[in-house]
Design a protein around this motif. Structure first.
Motif, PDB file in Angstrom:
ATOM      1  N   LYS A 121       5.288   6.718   0.506  1.00 51.35           N
ATOM      2  CA  LYS A 121       5.522   6.846  -0.938  1.00 51.35           C
ATOM      3  C   LYS A 121       6.910   6.305  -1.317  1.00 51.35           C
ATOM      4  O   LYS A 121       7.741   6.996  -1.890  1.00 51.35           O
ATOM      5  N   ARG A 155       0.882   7.971   0.449  1.00 52.48           N
ATOM      6  CA  ARG A 155       1.446   8.751   1.546  1.00 52.48           C
ATOM      7  C   ARG A 155       1.148   8.059   2.867  1.00 52.48           C
ATOM      8  O   ARG A 155       0.200   7.305   2.971  1.00 52.48           O
ATOM      9  N   TYR A 159       0.829  -1.217   0.000  1.00 53.95           N
ATOM     10  CA  TYR A 159       0.000   0.000   0.000  1.00 53.95           C
ATOM     11  C   TYR A 159       0.856   1.256   0.000  1.00 53.95           C
ATOM     12  O   TYR A 159       0.655   2.170  -0.806  1.00 53.95           O
ATOM     13  N   PHE A 160       1.833   1.313   0.895  1.00 54.20           N
ATOM     14  CA  PHE A 160       2.634   2.526   1.026  1.00 54.20           C
ATOM     15  C   PHE A 160       3.749   2.606  -0.008  1.00 54.20           C
ATOM     16  O   PHE A 160       4.512   3.572  -0.018  1.00 54.20           O
TER      17      PHE A 160
END
Length: 309
Positions: free
Chosen positions: A149, A146, A141-142
């Protein structure tokens, strides 16, 4: 550039299966299949293999990768890192084939399926598998989102190596045999190199676009020639690593069958090092993904042969 580019996403047409498949970026899914094959083969070599556990692990990793691709598409759009002419994007949002919310929903749905499969693995393996699942999902996900990122900070390569090389390979072993294995770790290194090479080749192709939006991938940080040499190092390093780990006894001698695939790697490297046009790099991404799968299938076959003999 604004966080959300609103106009292109408003008139999405009725979705069909081709759009979903396009956005899942199917050629990248070798990065999920390959480590599961190798890690499971090492478990079989050590004396344990369960088909249901293998299939649940494979499907969970596939949906985790699909979800990552949807989230990457969504967040690159939302943060203004892609545009209608971006080669790296599937551009379904800009083409009004999907809305931004539909792409986001695809990512969430894929993660939900991966979680449900994770519950099955918890039932089969035990609660320790939760750590693998949570770590993989957070990195996935990251990678684009943010506050971390990772892909925009030059950390994408490290995270991909850890998540899809070490974590998926050793994790696929662990769900079969619930313990640490230096053999599984050794097998994860060449796999991780090749998975990372797919990402790096993607970044080489997108060098100009990423430079324009200050997306600090490794080629943007250190230059396009570095990216091309890094690609060569990753591909050659996979064969060196497999050979070293075989010579020291961590991998069975049949693992050296991977050298049968070396002509594919050599052709790939030569094309990248001499290439100047982005079309060359676009082709190299798919060929690197194919090399990963072929390399890992041959490595798996070698380990299975060692298991049987």
């Amino acid at each position: 550039m604004n966080d959300i580019q609103s106009l292109p996403a408003q008139g999405a047409r009725t979705l069909n299966w081709k759009v979903w498949i396009k956005t899942s970026r199917p050629f990248t899914l070798t990065a999920a299949v390959s480590p599961v094959l190798v890690g499971s083969a090492i478990a079989a070599y050590a004396g344990t293999f369960h088909w249901i556990t293998f299939l649940a692990t494979l499907l969970a990793c596939l949906f985790l990768q699909i979800g990552t691709n949807f989230f990457n598409e969504y967040f690159d759009y939302r943060y203004g890192l892609d545009h209608a002419g971006s080669l790296g994007a599937s551009t379904v949002i800009f083409r009004s084939e999907m809305t931004a919310n539909q792409v986001l929903g695809g990512g969430i749905a894929s993660f939900v399926i991966a979680v449900l499969l994770g519950f099955l693995l918890i039932f089969l393996v035990g609660p320790a598998i939760i750590l693998f699942g949570l770590t993989g999902m957070l990195i996935a996900y990251f990678y684009s989102a943010r506050p971390f990122k990772f892909s925009s900070r030059g950390l994408g390569d490290v995270m991909v190596f850890l998540a899809m090389g070490v974590l998926m390979t050793w994790g696929s072993y662990y769900v079969q045999i619930h313990q640490w294995s230096w053999q599984a770790f050794a097998a994860s290194i060449p796999v991780g190199f090749l998975v990372t090479a797919i990402l790096n080749m993607n970044n080489v192709r997108d060098y100009q676009d990423d430079l324009a939006v200050n997306k600090k991938t490794l080629p943007v940080r250190f230059g396009l020639p570095f990216g091309k040499r890094f690609h060569a190092s990753l591909l050659m390093g996979s064969y060196v690593a497999a050979t070293i780990f075989t010579l020291v006894g961590l991998l069975p001698v049949w693992s050296l069958l991977v050298w049968l695939t070396f002509p594919l790697a050599f052709t790939n490297v030569r094309a990248v090092l001499t290439g100047q046009e982005r079309k060359v790099f676009m082709i190299a991404i798919k060929r690197t993904a194919q090399l990963l799968l072929i390399f890992c299938v041959v490595l798996t076959v070698g380990i299975v042969i060692a298991t049987l003999v």
